[in-house]
Design a protein around this motif. Structure first.
Motif, mmCIF file in Angstrom:
data_model
loop_
_atom_site.group_PDB
_atom_site.id
_atom_site.type_symbol
_atom_site.label_atom_id
_atom_site.label_comp_id
_atom_site.label_asym_id
_atom_site.label_seq_id
_atom_site.Cartn_x
_atom_site.Cartn_y
_atom_site.Cartn_z
ATOM 1 N N ARG A 130 0.833 -1.206 0.000
ATOM 2 C CA ARG A 130 0.000 0.000 0.000
ATOM 3 C C ARG A 130 0.870 1.260 0.000
ATOM 4 O O ARG A 130 0.566 2.239 -0.685
ATOM 5 C CB ARG A 130 -0.922 -0.006 1.212
ATOM 6 N N MET A 131 1.943 1.235 0.806
ATOM 7 C CA MET A 131 2.853 2.386 0.845
ATOM 8 C C MET A 131 3.439 2.655 -0.539
ATOM 9 O O MET A 131 3.493 3.803 -1.004
ATOM 10 C CB MET A 131 3.969 2.146 1.854
ATOM 11 N N HIS A 132 3.873 1.608 -1.215
ATOM 12 C CA HIS A 132 4.499 1.785 -2.514
ATOM 13 C C HIS A 132 3.499 2.178 -3.594
ATOM 14 O O HIS A 132 3.875 2.835 -4.577
ATOM 15 C CB HIS A 132 5.249 0.517 -2.908
ATOM 16 N N GLY A 201 12.967 3.797 2.560
ATOM 17 C CA GLY A 201 14.392 3.981 2.386
ATOM 18 C C GLY A 201 15.272 3.351 3.445
ATOM 19 O O GLY A 201 16.433 3.048 3.183
ATOM 20 N N ASP A 202 14.747 3.171 4.659
ATOM 21 C CA ASP A 202 15.537 2.572 5.743
ATOM 22 C C ASP A 202 14.621 1.662 6.556
ATOM 23 O O ASP A 202 14.530 1.763 7.778
ATOM 24 C CB ASP A 202 16.135 3.666 6.623
ATOM 25 N N VAL A 229 12.017 -3.274 -3.979
ATOM 26 C CA VAL A 229 12.542 -4.369 -3.156
ATOM 27 C C VAL A 229 13.470 -3.863 -2.046
ATOM 28 O O VAL A 229 13.706 -4.574 -1.062
ATOM 29 C CB VAL A 229 13.265 -5.411 -4.048
ATOM 30 N N GLN A 230 13.962 -2.628 -2.145
ATOM 31 C CA GLN A 230 14.804 -2.074 -1.085
ATOM 32 C C GLN A 230 14.084 -2.065 0.258
ATOM 33 O O GLN A 230 14.697 -2.296 1.305
ATOM 34 C CB GLN A 230 15.253 -0.658 -1.454
ATOM 35 N N ASP A 231 12.782 -1.766 0.261
ATOM 36 C CA ASP A 231 12.031 -1.717 1.520
ATOM 37 C C ASP A 231 11.630 -3.100 2.013
ATOM 38 O O ASP A 231 11.087 -3.221 3.114
ATOM 39 C CB ASP A 231 10.773 -0.862 1.341
ATOM 40 N N ALA A 261 16.519 -10.212 -7.869
ATOM 41 C CA ALA A 261 17.941 -10.427 -8.150
ATOM 42 C C ALA A 261 18.792 -9.234 -7.756
ATOM 43 O O ALA A 261 20.025 -9.331 -7.748
ATOM 44 C CB ALA A 261 18.130 -10.735 -9.636
ATOM 45 N N LEU A 262 18.156 -8.121 -7.400
ATOM 46 C CA LEU A 262 18.894 -6.941 -6.950
ATOM 47 C C LEU A 262 19.305 -7.042 -5.486
ATOM 48 O O LEU A 262 20.185 -6.300 -5.043
ATOM 49 C CB LEU A 262 18.047 -5.677 -7.128
ATOM 50 N N VAL A 263 18.676 -7.926 -4.723
ATOM 51 C CA VAL A 263 18.887 -7.951 -3.271
ATOM 52 C C VAL A 263 20.353 -8.102 -2.881
ATOM 53 O O VAL A 263 20.858 -7.344 -2.043
ATOM 54 C CB VAL A 263 17.998 -9.020 -2.603
ATOM 55 N N PRO A 264 21.108 -9.043 -3.458
ATOM 56 C CA PRO A 264 22.523 -9.132 -3.061
ATOM 57 C C PRO A 264 23.300 -7.857 -3.353
ATOM 58 O O PRO A 264 24.181 -7.468 -2.574
ATOM 59 C CB PRO A 264 23.040 -10.308 -3.898
#
Length: 314
Positions: A130-132, A201-202, A229-231, A261-264
């Motif tokens: 919902r936030m995104h 963001g954090d 995916v950062q959050d 695939a961005l997580v690492p």
């Protein structure tokens, strides 16, 4: 205020006077809350209850960037997403007193989430979806972007400029950062373009508070543009936890499967950023006290080894 002691003039009297300058009346109760980047206080009010006063680190964000963060928080709150948003005083959320910029928030308590619980992870995933959905409506114009420049190059330069990295390890640190940066660049190229949206963001577990009514998010100080995916990954210690978050997330918003695939790469970028953040803030007396290990060569030896391991994994 000086760079060496950015909060030296922020005495209890100044904090209470700033709160009262907003039109609220303090009863003198003051409690310092845990925060390194900014200074945050719980303040008692004469008419009962408490507020939280957050004093921004001088020079970190522009006024426009802070106001944009506040507007995002209020936009989320208006969409009934449980985020603690700043209060408005005479049309303003960013206030000033004695050279400090600050904001006043309602106090919201809570406990740490139980991230071993699939139900709680799915709940958090739904809220982030919902936030995104709100974050994707429009971009930030004044806040940072999560990219290699912000998360690798800038922090590495700060670490080397701080003299915290021992002279005999400086070359190894540069090599490790260069190797990791190349590995991250290759991973980003392999994944291809992904959409950047406004993020918390954090979004680590310390910025989620749980009550009997459920979770709410706090501290959007690092809100920025980046991949969704950062959050998510910061709340997931393993693939099963990420699966649970995505199960809830998908009920409100689709996410590009390629982002997984961005997580690492995102995790590796944060490793560099962490060391650089401590180094850049070492002049603040709070940092040597809170992170004494960063003053030891052995920590930088392990940090370099960790960066090389992350590059190898990528």
């Amino acid at each position: 205020m000086t760079r060496a002691a950015p909060y030296a003039a922020l005495s209890p009297d100044v904090v209470l006077a700033a709160v009262e300058a907003s039109g609220l009346w303090s009863d003198g109760r003051l409690l310092t809350l845990n925060s390194y980047e900014n200074r945050v206080f719980q303040v008692g009010l004469e008419d009962g209850g408490f507020i939280v006063a957050k004093f921004y680190r001088p020079g970190r964000w522009t006024d426009d960037a802070i106001v944009e963060e506040h507007a995002f928080a209020r936009e989320l709150a208006e969409a009934e997403i449980p985020v603690v948003a700043p209060r408005v005083f005479e049309g303003h959320t960013l206030l000033r007193h004695e050279g400090f910029r600050y904001a006043i928030y309602p106090r919201r308590g809570g406990r740490a989430p139980s991230l071993e619980s699939t139900d709680q992870l799915e709940w958090l995933g739904r809220l982030l979806g919902r936030m995104h959905a709100v974050g994707a409506r429009e971009p930030f114009h004044h806040r940072a972007v999560l990219d290699r420049a912000a998360m690798i190059d800038g922090p590495a330069r700060a670490a080397l400029a701080s003299h915290l990295v021992p002279v005999h390890l400086a070359g190894a640190y540069r090599d490790a950062v260069t190797r990791l940066d190349d590995a991250v660049a290759n991973r980003l190229e392999a994944v291809g373009p992904v959409r950047r949206i406004r993020l918390h963001g954090d979004c680590h577990p310390g910025n989620v508070l749980w009550t009997d009514a459920g979770p709410h998010f706090v501290d959007l100080d690092d809100a920025r543009m980046g991949p969704a995916v950062q959050d998510l990954w910061m709340l997931a210690a393993d693939e099963a936890m990420l699966d649970a978050l995505l199960e809830g997330y998908g009920q409100f918003r689709d996410i590009d499967p390629a982002e997984r695939a961005l997580v690492p790469a995102l995790r590796a970028m944060r490793q560099v950023q962490y060391g650089g953040w401590i180094a850049e803030r070492w002049h603040d007396p709070a940092f040597p006290a809170a992170f004494p290990f960063a003053g030891e060569p052995r920590w930088w030896e392990q940090h370099i080894a960790d960066l090389n391991d992350a590059a190898e994994a990528l």
